[in-house]
Design an enzyme around this catalytic site. Structure first.
Site, PDB file in Angstrom:
ATOM      1  N   ASP A 187      -7.468  -0.861  -4.468  1.00 45.31           N
ATOM      2  CA  ASP A 187      -7.816  -1.018  -3.344  1.00 45.31           C
ATOM      3  C   ASP A 187      -8.763  -0.062  -4.746  1.00 45.31           C
ATOM      4  OD1 ASP A 187      -6.566  -2.494  -2.068  1.00 45.31           O
ATOM      5  OD2 ASP A 187      -5.815  -0.724  -1.339  1.00 45.31           O
ATOM      6  N   ASP A 195       0.669  -1.379   0.427  1.00 45.06           N
ATOM      7  CA  ASP A 195      -0.326  -0.211   0.338  1.00 45.06           C
ATOM      8  C   ASP A 195       0.798   1.478  -0.254  1.00 45.06           C
ATOM      9  OD1 ASP A 195      -2.666  -1.376  -0.044  1.00 45.06           O
ATOM     10  OD2 ASP A 195      -2.400  -1.127   2.000  1.00 45.06           O
TER      11      ASP A 195
END
Length: 164
Positions: free
Chosen positions: A141, A125
């Site tokens: 995402d 991330d």
């Protein structure tokens, strides 16, 4: 049989959806590769000051880091979602472009994070909004979130009788 006739009748549309999926997966994987090779774990760099910074994190859970270290569960759920979304994409190619795009984004997002989980055991991330307190996320995402939102809108419009 419906799926095969839909594919034959909508080859161009399917090709564009596949191209979109490949492009989003490529962008997702490239961005993760770049972050891993240019930032140390936990490091942040301002991308657009006051708006977004890049922060390299390893997420071993699901959204918002829930269910940590459940990679087997995520692999099965991800494959199930991808298979179901793929089925509906192929079976209903004649539906609106928004419907197909939403399923394409869901598939791309699922595959982008699935690649990380299988290859590394965690998801990279990096996108951290600065203007609000929010989770750090990645392009896959974002694809999943936008895809699900578009799917709801597409289904709602269909239910209310709107076209396209």
């Amino acid at each position: 049989m419906i799926i095969l006739s839909n594919i034959k009748n909508h080859t161009t549309k399917l090709s564009l959806f596949i191209l979109a999926m490949v492009g989003m997966i490529g962008l997702d994987q490239w961005s993760k590769f770049w972050v891993v090779n240019h930032l140390t774990l936990g490091e942040s760099k301002k991308l657009f000051p006051g708006i977004i910074r890049l922060t390299y994190l390893q997420n071993r859970g699901a959204a918002f880091s829930i269910l940590q270290n459940q990679q087997g569960l995520f692999a099965v759920l991800t494959l199930l979602v991808i298979l179901v979304a793929g089925y509906y994409l192929l079976a209903y190619l004649s539906k609106s472009w928004w419907y197909g795009l939403s399923l394409s984004l869901i598939i791309a997002g699922g595959l982008g994070n699935f690649i990380d989980r299988v290859r590394q055991g965690y998801v990279v991330d990096m996108i951290e909004p600065e203007f609000i307190q929010f989770a750090v996320f990645n392009i896959a995402d974002a694809c999943l979130s936008v895809g699900v939102a578009l799917l709801f809108i597409s289904l709602w419009r269909e239910e209310s009788g709107s076209k396209n």
